[in-house]
Design a protein around this motif. Sequence first.
Motif, PDB file in Angstrom:
ATOM      1  N   ARG A   1      32.692  42.945  32.828  1.00 55.91           N
ATOM      2  CA  ARG A   1      32.448  42.653  34.246  1.00 55.91           C
ATOM      3  C   ARG A   1      33.910  43.167  34.856  1.00 55.91           C
ATOM      4  O   ARG A   1      34.082  43.235  36.246  1.00 55.91           O
TER       5      ARG A   1
ATOM      6  N   HIS B   1      33.121  48.740  40.348  1.00 57.31           N
ATOM      7  CA  HIS B   1      31.702  48.450  40.423  1.00 57.31           C
ATOM      8  C   HIS B   1      31.125  47.129  39.820  1.00 57.31           C
ATOM      9  O   HIS B   1      30.279  46.423  40.198  1.00 57.31           O
TER      10      HIS B   1
ATOM     11  N   GLU C   1      29.180  44.026  40.908  1.00 52.41           N
ATOM     12  CA  GLU C   1      27.654  44.016  40.447  1.00 52.41           C
ATOM     13  C   GLU C   1      27.388  42.401  39.858  1.00 52.41           C
ATOM     14  O   GLU C   1      26.365  42.028  39.982  1.00 52.41           O
TER      15      GLU C   1
ATOM     16  N   TRP D   1      26.436  40.219  42.731  1.00 52.40           N
ATOM     17  CA  TRP D   1      25.509  40.676  43.106  1.00 52.40           C
ATOM     18  C   TRP D   1      24.269  40.120  42.481  1.00 52.40           C
ATOM     19  O   TRP D   1      23.300  39.489  42.915  1.00 52.40           O
ATOM     20  N   ASP D   2      24.334  40.231  41.200  1.00 48.06           N
ATOM     21  CA  ASP D   2      23.331  39.783  40.249  1.00 48.06           C
ATOM     22  C   ASP D   2      23.131  38.238  40.267  1.00 48.06           C
ATOM     23  O   ASP D   2      21.989  37.761  39.824  1.00 48.06           O
TER      24      ASP D   2
ATOM     25  N   PHE E   1      29.500  48.420  48.179  1.00 48.82           N
ATOM     26  CA  PHE E   1      28.597  48.375  47.145  1.00 48.82           C
ATOM     27  C   PHE E   1      27.072  47.902  47.917  1.00 48.82           C
ATOM     28  O   PHE E   1      26.244  48.497  47.501  1.00 48.82           O
TER      29      PHE E   1
END
Length: 910
Positions: A449, A454, A458, A461-462, A523
């Motif tokens: 991560r 990105h 991400e 975001w997840d 993003f």
Amino acid sequence: MRFGVLGPVEVRDGAGVVIAVPAPRQRALLAMLVLDTGRIVGHARLLEGLYGEPPAGAANALQSQVSRLRRTVPGLVVEHHPAGYRLVAGPSEVDATYCAELLAAGRGLEALRLWRGPALADVDAPFADDARQRLEELRISCVIAAGTPGDLRDLLARHPLREDVRAALMRALHREGCQTEALEVFARGRELLADELGVDPSPALAAAHVEILRAQAPHRGVPAQLTSFVGRDEDLRRVAKWLQENRLVTLIGPGGTGKTRLAVEVASREQGEVAFVDLSATTDVARALLDGAGVREAGLLSAGALCVEDRLHAALATRDVLLVVDNCEHVVDDAARVLGAVLAACPGVRVLATSREPLGITGETLSPVSALDDEAAVRLFEDRAQAVKPGFSADREVIVDVCRRLDGIALAIELAAARVRSLPIAEIAARLDDRFRLLSRGSRTAAPRHRTLHAVVEWSWDLLTEAERDLAARFTVFHGSAGLDAAVAITGSDVDTLSSLVDKSLIEVTGDRYRMLDTIRAFCATHAPDLAERHARWFLARAQEAEPHLRAHDQVEWLTRLGADHDNLTAALRWATVHDVGLALELVAALATYYWCRGLRTEAAQRAEAVIRACGETAPPGRAQEYALCLLLAWPIATGDQSGRIGQADALLCALDGPPRYPIMTMMWGMALGAPENDSQTWHHRNRLIGTDSWSRALALVGDGLMARMQGDPIAGRELLRQGAEGFERVGDRWGAALAHHQLGEIALEAGEPALDAIGRAYTLLTELGATEDIAELLVVRARARLVSGDAEGAAADYDEAFEQARRVGSPLVQANCHLGRAELARRNGDLDAARAECDRAWELTPGGWYSPDEMRCHIAFERGRIAKAAGDDAGAREHLLEALRRAVGQRNLLTEAAVRAELAAPAGP
């Protein structure tokens, strides 16, 4: 100036150069004063400290020593008082005082580094032994606080009966995993105390022994770091302090800001036991804590009968330990439950957590980890860049720009710096619009991560719910920041979801504004629906709501509101210019007063010109007024037939049968057309369009005052402008009042009267509005007033300040005026070549100038005439002055015309 006593006595000047103090008596005197910096040291104490038994005449000798010391150390400030002498220096300038401060702040290793050897090593005086003893205690405390086994061994060898030193060495060995050696140190100490003193170990030493015995696996699990730690000194101090006062501190912030690294640095400076626990790869928080704390489950209170959490409580119940719990965000509920129970059951446990949202435990202290400031960001970039490309250097402003565009996110900066090995920094800056592709190579040893930018975003975001993802994507429609009302209305979301995104560090909140970092925005925008039209129409409604308030007492409040949304208003206007010209025309018209009051005339012209080009040569149906207002705003920078633009606007306005919807249009119409002839049709029609409200009446008074001034009637002009200023002040319009006071200052200046009071009043009003371009224009007038009063230096400073402000906002007219003012200064100083050059620069800027560029050319020609006259070029002077006269007549400016005629009639100078 800095003073050192932690070693040989040392003095360094402001540049860091050592100043030698070779005389032993002076060196001893300086040391006594340094040890009591800021306090008066009595005569008797100084004499006794220097001589023991002072000889006859010692008082005079002391005075002489002080005088010689002052001469030896230039810049040394030793004040004499009736009671004695005082060295004037700040606490941080004395190494002993600074050492004590670092020690109190828990920074023992830094404090120890200040020592250069035995204290007062080169001082031989009666006071020195006691002073060395006191300073030696400070050194011992530093060694204990630093907790380095090697230093503690050396110290214990010199002080074998010091139990505090022995306990510190035991704990240091314990942290390093050397439990057997730690226990041997205790055993030797116990024997030595019994043989030498006949006593048992003290409770403190015994407690250290028990602490080590209870720890099944002595643990100091702070991960070693491979790179330097840059910046965040204030964060380090704050978090260390909070950990002393609170048992749970949580570092929160977006991914990549450096929460983990900050936590590791804080933990590495802790004196006691530390356990590091990374939760990113687990869902079993309790077991991860048990493993991370270095506890073997076997043998713990019949371990088989206890659950993991009970074993965890049993293992930590009697330990003083700092748990660093990293990456709590994806198991935040379990982390909060387990850690809350640990804190309740284990009084010696403190927790330093990192998370992208708060744990929500009672008593939790939140420490946001925000973006790096410019200085720290540049240091980080340069440090990491030099690691991959030794000798790397680049323009600091380019590095600052890269770091700012990366939001000051530490990981993003490190990833960008790593690319300098293969790309020039200018190329890195150019590629940041596609930052996720550019910053796609990270350390292979980092967690997945953290390997790319990105992946960092991400990961966050997840962890969001569907509602949170939807809002995060929709929020990307905003530019800059948004207020709560806009955020809720335009996205169609709710306050609770917005608050949740704030808690999870996807959105930042400052005051009453919400914003998303550009990196996160880039993003989330890939998942966003098209809300641009909704955004533009909402901000059109906001601009229309604000417009009448911009001419009233709450003017500043509404200017501030619109100013906070300036980026959104600009984005809305850009979108509408391409997709809906009717909406774009309405936005420009609604924002005209805002642009004018904020002194954003150049920006207004650029926006209006873009809209006119999108519309074409005719007004869309039902948008004649808005189209005319755009023409008036854009006219000064329009290309092609400028007079045709003015004529088109004039025709549209003449077709109106009453005041326009936006009263500022009348003012701009008058500025674009200039002074009409008395009793002309244009004059009467323009007056007919002025409304009957108080603001419009004040505008009419100011307009009539300007007309009277230009037609050579300063008495009438002064009275009308005074009444106009009062009218604007009654309705609360600072901009209109500033315009009137500005013109009153001009009239006073032309009459040879003091003008600075009126100009100062206008300056104050414009400063309240933040009208940068208008302030720059007013500074030019103030410069002229100062020059008339004989303050040439003040005038030059005002021209410089005005030019810089005009350059920043892109105002060519004010820049031209500054060049013209500098030309006059140069002419008065006899530098005619410089004066001519300044006039040329002013002329070059005038085609892009503002209203009545012909008037500006008139003044340039006038100054050229005076320069030629000063040079003895009568023919050239006449040519320039006649050109000025022609332009003044064309402008119907009788005031300027009279000044030019007077100059033509005046005899040539010597």
